[in-house]
Write a protein that holds these residues in place. Structure first.
Motif, PDB file in Angstrom:
ATOM      1  N   THR A  80      42.428  35.263  36.582  1.00 27.29           N
ATOM      2  CA  THR A  80      42.508  35.799  35.225  1.00 27.29           C
ATOM      3  C   THR A  80      42.923  34.726  34.230  1.00 27.29           C
ATOM      4  OG1 THR A  80      43.052  38.016  36.035  1.00 27.29           O
ATOM      5  CG2 THR A  80      43.656  37.503  33.753  1.00 27.29           C
TER       6      THR A  80
ATOM      7  N   GLU B 238      46.089  36.779  39.353  1.00 28.43           N
ATOM      8  CA  GLU B 238      46.528  36.216  38.079  1.00 28.43           C
ATOM      9  C   GLU B 238      45.953  34.823  37.872  1.00 28.43           C
ATOM     10  OE1 GLU B 238      48.089  35.695  34.433  1.00 28.43           O
ATOM     11  OE2 GLU B 238      47.965  37.556  35.587  1.00 28.43           O
TER      12      GLU B 238
ATOM     13  N   ARG C  71      34.585  35.903  38.158  1.00 30.28           N
ATOM     14  CA  ARG C  71      35.760  36.088  39.007  1.00 30.28           C
ATOM     15  C   ARG C  71      35.438  35.706  40.452  1.00 30.28           C
ATOM     16  NH1 ARG C  71      40.349  38.344  37.529  1.00 30.28           N
ATOM     17  NH2 ARG C  71      40.566  39.272  35.461  1.00 30.28           N
TER      18      ARG C  71
ATOM     19  N   ASP D 236      40.833  39.380  41.649  1.00 30.06           N
ATOM     20  CA  ASP D 236      41.634  39.987  40.583  1.00 30.06           C
ATOM     21  C   ASP D 236      43.023  39.372  40.460  1.00 30.06           C
ATOM     22  OD1 ASP D 236      39.646  41.809  39.782  1.00 30.06           O
ATOM     23  OD2 ASP D 236      40.139  43.128  41.453  1.00 30.06           O
TER      24      ASP D 236
END
Length: 250
Positions: free
Chosen positions: A204, A201, A147, A199
């Motif tokens: 992700t 979208e 991430r 974190d």
């Protein structure tokens, strides 16, 4: 006279065993003939145990060939997602005649070893395009590192991602946000903006897409490489990578 088995020579038995199943219908044998067949097979194998290993080696060779062909087919069927997904980092020579794709995890010891081998390959061959795909499969720390790396790419661009990728591959400490922030600050990157993006979208979604592709390609470990039309599962030293690239060039 039995229909099938007088004493059977090794040559005849070997030939019989090599026949397709349809050429010998064991259901047609009497119990006595079946028992004799089993005894002959056992005797032959006891006298020639190397046949078992030869058969195992042949089976393994055929399975490897089948897997290699299946991999070629999967690479062909998913070429766009592998070589041109629109989000994975692309380095080396963007116009190179050979594309090397690496699926990696920052907690993978073999990925760390492979990192130096890939760097050497790129340094010694200026005609290779490399694509890095983040595939965190070794737990939450792996996900955290990916991430942060992906957020670095999205916030700061490709050069910053390359620097972060190199740093995370060299890093051997605990993977925490404060630790990665320190790496970012050392690289003169905007740690606050990167952390804020982690974190999102967008990050992700990138991880999810790569995981979906890995599942489609039946990738279960890292590192995994795709070179041109071939999938290479596991760590490879420089010499083997060099030979594979040369072979692809023909």
């Amino acid at each position: 006279m039995p229909r099938l088995f007088a004493p059977v020579s090794a040559v005849v038995l070997a030939a019989a065993l090599a026949l397709p199943a349809s050429a010998m219908d064991l259901t047609e044998l009497t119990e006595a003939e079946r028992a004799q067949f089993r005894a002959e097979v056992r005797a032959y194998l006891m006298d020639n145990p190397q046949v078992i290993m030869e058969a195992v080696e042949l089976l393994q060779s055929r399975e490897a060939e089948a897997q290699a062909q299946a991999d070629v087919n999967m690479v062909s069927d998913n070429a766009a997602a592998i070589f041109d997904d629109g989000y994975s980092w692309v380095g080396g020579n963007p116009e190179g005649d050979i594309t090397l794709v690496e699926f990696l995890d920052y907690r993978c010891g073999y990925c760390k070893r492979a990192h130096g081998e890939v760097a050497k390959l790129l340094e010694t061959d200026g005609n290779i395009r490399i694509i890095v795909k983040e595939l965190p499969i070794l737990g939450e720390d792996s996900v955290l590192a990916s991430r942060f790396a992906i957020a670095t790419k999205q916030v700061e661009g490709g050069d910053a991602y390359k620097a972060m990728n190199d740093a995370l591959m060299a890093y051997s400490g605990s993977i925490t946000v404060p630790a990665m922030r320190r790496i970012a600050e050392t690289l003169d990157l905007d740690a606050d903006a990167i952390e804020a993006r982690m974190d999102s979208e967008e990050v992700t979604q990138e991880i999810a897409q790569t995981r979906a592709l890995a599942q489609t390609l039946q990738i279960s470990g890292t590192p995994t490489f795709v070179v041109h039309d071939e999938m290479l599962r596991g760590y490879l030293p420089y010499d083997q990578m060099r030979a594979i690239v040369d072979d692809k060039r023909g």
